[in-house]
Motif scaffolding. Structure first.
Motif, PDB file in Angstrom:
ATOM      1  N   PRO A 147      10.642   1.989  19.214  1.00 27.04           N
ATOM      2  CA  PRO A 147       9.519   1.888  20.149  1.00 27.04           C
ATOM      3  C   PRO A 147       8.876   3.251  20.353  1.00 27.04           C
ATOM      4  N   LEU A 148       7.585   3.246  20.638  1.00 26.56           N
ATOM      5  CA  LEU A 148       6.871   4.464  21.000  1.00 26.56           C
ATOM      6  C   LEU A 148       6.653   4.457  22.505  1.00 26.56           C
ATOM      7  N   PHE A 149       7.199   5.440  23.179  1.00 28.97           N
ATOM      8  CA  PHE A 149       7.026   5.575  24.626  1.00 28.97           C
ATOM      9  C   PHE A 149       6.061   6.736  24.891  1.00 28.97           C
ATOM     10  N   ILE A 175      15.109   9.168  27.619  1.00 29.27           N
ATOM     11  CA  ILE A 175      15.204   9.685  26.255  1.00 29.27           C
ATOM     12  C   ILE A 175      16.652   9.642  25.776  1.00 29.27           C
ATOM     13  N   ALA A 176      17.579   9.954  26.683  1.00 29.94           N
ATOM     14  CA  ALA A 176      18.999   9.961  26.330  1.00 29.94           C
ATOM     15  C   ALA A 176      19.573   8.552  26.197  1.00 29.94           C
ATOM     16  N   SER A 177      19.094   7.621  27.010  1.00 38.01           N
ATOM     17  CA  SER A 177      19.712   6.289  27.058  1.00 38.01           C
ATOM     18  C   SER A 177      19.018   5.254  26.163  1.00 38.01           C
ATOM     19  N   THR A 178      17.722   5.396  25.912  1.00 42.01           N
ATOM     20  CA  THR A 178      16.971   4.421  25.120  1.00 42.01           C
ATOM     21  C   THR A 178      16.319   5.122  23.949  1.00 42.01           C
ATOM     22  N   ARG A 179      16.830   4.870  22.742  1.00 45.09           N
ATOM     23  CA  ARG A 179      16.299   5.569  21.574  1.00 45.09           C
ATOM     24  C   ARG A 179      14.865   5.144  21.304  1.00 45.09           C
ATOM     25  N   ILE A 222      13.302  10.909  19.468  1.00 47.66           N
ATOM     26  CA  ILE A 222      12.411  11.957  18.976  1.00 47.66           C
ATOM     27  C   ILE A 222      11.420  12.298  20.077  1.00 47.66           C
ATOM     28  N   VAL A 223      11.334  13.574  20.404  1.00 47.07           N
ATOM     29  CA  VAL A 223      10.389  14.048  21.417  1.00 47.07           C
ATOM     30  C   VAL A 223       9.211  14.693  20.694  1.00 47.07           C
ATOM     31  N   VAL A 224       8.012  14.145  20.931  1.00 54.19           N
ATOM     32  CA  VAL A 224       6.798  14.670  20.306  1.00 54.19           C
ATOM     33  C   VAL A 224       5.857  15.146  21.405  1.00 54.19           C
ATOM     34  N   ALA A 225       5.483  16.420  21.358  1.00 57.59           N
ATOM     35  CA  ALA A 225       4.489  16.967  22.279  1.00 57.59           C
ATOM     36  C   ALA A 225       3.233  17.274  21.474  1.00 57.59           C
TER      37      ALA A 225
END
Length: 325
Positions: A147-149, A175-179, A222-225
Motif C-alpha cells: 500500500p502507498l500511505f 511505519i513500524a507496524s504496517t509495511r 519504505i519512507v519516501v520524502a
C-alpha cells in the motif's frame, strides 16, 4: 495481421503486467483486422478479449484485504494501492537503476538481514513539480505490491506545542507496524532549515523529532520524502537518507520516450518529432503526459486514425499557456 508496432506493444505490456494496455492493443488489432475485411478474425479476437476481461473482472471482485488507517491515523494517512510500475516512470538510466536497486534489496531483504545488512528504505526525491517524484513512490508500491500511505500535512502540522511531534510519532509507529510505502510530499514543510529567519520553536522541535524517528526507524517499510525545494531543507536531513535522487525537467531523449510511451497505441507516422520536441522544451514530464492525453482525445473525437503534428503542437501550446497563467 497485426502491425509490427502492435506486436511490440503487446509484448511490452505483457512483460510489464499492464493488462489494461495489453487489452487496449488487442482491441486495436481486432479493429485493424476488421478494416482489412477480415470480419471473422476480428469477431473471434473481440470474443476472446471479452471473455478474458470477464474472467479478470470476476477475479477482481473477490474481497481483498485493505490496510486502511483507523482512529487518529485516519486524519494523518491516506491509503491507496497503486498499479504503477517503474516502467511507467520515464527517467534517466542512472536514476532508474538506483530505484531498481531499492526494489531488489527489498525483495531480498532476508538475505541481507542474515548478514546484518539493512535494505535501502529511506529515499529523498528532489526536483521540480511534475518530474515524476510522486509517481516514483506509486511505482515502488506497485512493484512490491504494497500500500502507498501519503502523509496528510494538514492533519499532521498544528499550531499547538508538541502536538505535531506526537502525531509524527503515530506515523512512525504505523511505519513500524504496517509495511508500506510512506510518502512525505512537500517535505520542506517539516524539513526546513532550523536556522531560517522565519523559523519558530515548534518547527524546530518537529524537525528534531523527525530526525530522531528516522534515525531509529528499522522497519520493512519504505519512507519516501519528496520536495520541489531542496534548498530549503535542513542539511542534517540529507545524510539520514539512504539515497538522494535528483529529478529534472525532461531532456530531448526523455521527452521523446514519454511521447512514444503515452502514444504507443496511435499511428504517429505523420508526426514531425523534431518540431514537437522543440515545442515541448521547458515542460515537465507530467505536463507532456497531459498534452499527449489531450492530443489523443482530440484525434479520437475527430475520428482520425493518425495523430498529426498540428494536434500535438496545439496540445503542447495549451500546456505552456497554463504554466504562464
Amino acid at each position: 495481421m497485426a502491425t509490427a508496432e502492435q506486436v511490440k506493444a503487446l509484448l511490452e505490456s505483457h512483460a510489464e503486467g499492464d493488462d489494461e494496455r495489453f487489452y487496449a492493443v488487442a482491441m486495436q488489432v481486432a479493429a485493424y483486422e476488421a478494416r482489412q475485411g477480415h470480419g471473422r478474425i476480428a469477431q473471434d479476437l473481440r470474443a476472446k478479449i471479452d471473455s478474458a476481461l470477464a474472467k479478470g473482472a470476476a477475479r477482481d471482485s473477490r474481497p481483498v484485504p485493505v490496510a486502511q488507517p483507523r482512529g487518529d491515523l485516519a486524519s494523518l494517512l491516506s491509503a491507496s494501492y497503486p498499479k504503477a510500475r517503474l516502467s511507467d516512470v520515464i527517467l534517466d538510466e542512472k536514476t532508474k537503476g538506483r530505484l531498481k536497486r531499492v526494489v531488489s534489496e527489498q525483495r531480498q531483504h532476508e538475505k541481507l538481514r542474515v548478514h546484518a545488512l539493512r535494505p535501502r528504505n529511506r529515499l529523498l526525491l528532489v526536483g521540480p513539480p511534475g518530474s515524476g517524484k510522486t509517481l516514483t513512490a506509486s511505482a515502488l508500491a506497485g512493484e512490491l505490491s504494497l500500500p502507498l500511505f501519503t502523509i496528510l500535512l494538514d492533519g499532521l502540522i498544528t499550531k499547538f506545542m508538541g502536538e505535531t511531534s506526537a502525531k509524527l510519532r503515530l506515523v512512525f509507529e504505523s511505519i513500524a507496524s504496517t509495511r508500506g510505502v510512506y510518502l512525505f510530499d512537500e517535505f520542506d514543510a517539516i524539513g526546513g532549515k532550523r536556522s531560517s529567519a522565519n523559523d519558530v520553536g515548534e518547527i524546530r522541535r518537529v524537525l528534531n523529532s523527525f530526525l530522531q524517528f528516522l534515525e531509529q526507524e528499522d522497519s520493512r517499510s519504505i519512507v519516501v520524502a519528496a520536495t520541489n525545494h531542496p534548498e530549503l531543507l535542513d542539511p542534517a536531513l540529507f545524510r539520514r537518507f539512504d539515497d538522494v535522487l535528483e529529478y529534472t525537467l525532461p531532456t530531448l531523449e526523455t521527452a521523446e520516450a514519454v511521447f512514444k510511451a503515452k502514444l504507443a497505441l496511435f499511428d504517429t507516422s505523420p508526426v514531425d518529432w523534431d518540431v514537437v520536441l522543440r515545442r515541448a522544451h521547458g515542460l515537465s514530464q507530467a505536463e507532456i503526459t497531459l498534452a499527449c492525453e489531450d492530443a489523443a482525445k482530440e484525434s479520437i473525437l475527430r475520428d482520425q486514425e493518425q495523430l498529426t503534428t498540428e494536434v500535438l503542437l496545439s496540445a503542447l501550446d495549451e500546456r505552456h499557456s497554463a504554466r504562464r497563467s
